[in-house]
Design a protein around this motif. Structure first.
Motif, short mmCIF file in Angstrom:
data_model
loop_
_atom_site.label_atom_id
_atom_site.label_comp_id
_atom_site.label_asym_id
_atom_site.label_seq_id
_atom_site.Cartn_x
_atom_site.Cartn_y
_atom_site.Cartn_z
N TRP A 1 0.85 -1.19 0.00
CA TRP A 1 0.00 0.00 0.00
C TRP A 1 0.88 1.24 0.00
CZ3 TRP A 1 1.37 -2.38 4.54
CH2 TRP A 1 1.79 -1.58 5.58
N PRO A 2 0.32 2.41 -0.33
CA PRO A 2 -1.02 2.65 -0.89
C PRO A 2 -1.11 2.21 -2.35
CG PRO A 2 0.23 4.69 -0.83
CD PRO A 2 1.09 3.67 -0.14
N ALA B 1 -7.44 4.63 -0.60
CA ALA B 1 -6.18 4.80 0.13
C ALA B 1 -6.26 6.03 1.02
CB ALA B 1 -5.02 4.94 -0.85
#
Length: 292
Positions: A66-67, A98
């Motif tokens: 992530w993001p 996100a």
């Protein structure tokens, strides 16, 4: 354009080093950066492509990186799954948004059915980046723009486009109309012919707290090089100095904690609810056809 290693969290200039003839400081930067990424259980911080093959279970997958900045493809078995047209649609997959600021959190990919034990393949791009909105180029030549860096220092270029959406071409130096160049410090150079145009700059960055942790650890290791193996010393019998030696310094470990990737395996729901399961069985029942 990137730093000497695409995984480096800081640069020589961040340490105030202008010359490194034997590259010892650069090697230390790369070694500490890789150690931090290993401690985080993350292969990279800057944007890059990933492919994950997971068990679909009940249709919710927690992506490991992530993001997430984009999903290229999702397949269940040999069936391609499209993206949902909107958040309430059941005809495709959806992705949890996100967080705007780092460290963020892993995001959940929701499938439009229950794949059971079918293999789910996800190709996507993830990493810390900022896509700046269109800004007008200043009316002077040479035209240089430094993008805002609210969460951390610029680290790599990810492209520039005009406000119309047309992409500019990157060159090493002396950009002509419709081109741009990037300096080592993250300055974007444009042609005088493009002065007054609006451009959108996308770049990858290293979160400031990770960069500061890397700098502190590197400086600690540089100081340790002057006293390798020494845990304490006495000064004239009147004063004793002790040194703390740890695999990961406490001040670094605390900064890394919010960025650690701890993604549990994606499993089906309780076995007691699965048709065809009986106590003591370890195999998965044959999943029903996906609902897309």
């Amino acid at each position: 354009m990137i730093w000497p290693s695409s995984h480096d969290l800081v640069r020589l200039a961040d340490l105030g080093v202008s010359e490194d003839p034997d590259r010892s400081v650069q090697r230390l930067i790369t070694a500490v950066s890789r150690t931090i990424l290993t401690a985080l259980n993350r292969p990279a911080i800057l944007p890059r492509r990933y492919t994950e093959v997971r068990t679909g279970g009940a249709g919710r997958i927690l992506l490991a990186n992530w993001p997430v900045t984009g999903i290229e493809a999702v397949t269940v078995g040999s069936t391609a799954v499209p993206a949902a047209e909107d958040a309430g649609s059941r005809g495709g997959y959806t992705l949890q948004p996100a967080d705007d600021a780092p460290p963020g959190r892993p995001q959940v990919l929701t499938l439009p059915g229950r794949p059971g034990c079918a293999a789910v393949s996800v190709r996507y791009t993830a990493g810390y980046q900022i896509a700046a909105g269109p800004v007008p180029l200043p009316g002077s030549a040479p035209c240089t723009v430094y993008p805002d860096q609210p969460y951390g220092a610029w680290a790599c270029d990810l492209g520039v486009a005009f406000g119309t959406g047309a992409a500019l071409t990157q060159v090493d130096r002396d950009p002509a109309q419709g081109q741009y160049a990037v300096t080592d410090a993250g300055g974007y150079l444009f042609s005088a012919e493009d002065v007054g145009e609006a451009v959108a700059i996308t770049y990858g960055y290293v979160p400031a707290d990770l960069a500061n942790a890397a700098l502190d650890w590197i400086r600690d290791r540089m100081a340790y090089a002057e006293r390798v193996g020494m845990q304490s010393k006495s000064l004239g019998g009147q004063e004793t100095v002790s040194y703390r030696i740890a695999a990961v310094p406490d001040f670094v470990s605390a900064a890394l904690q919010p960025y650690r990737a701890v993604v549990p395996p994606c499993l089906p729901r309780s076995r007691s609810r699965r048709p065809g399961w009986s106590p003591g069985s370890t195999g998965c029942p044959t999943p029903s056809a996906p609902r897309w």
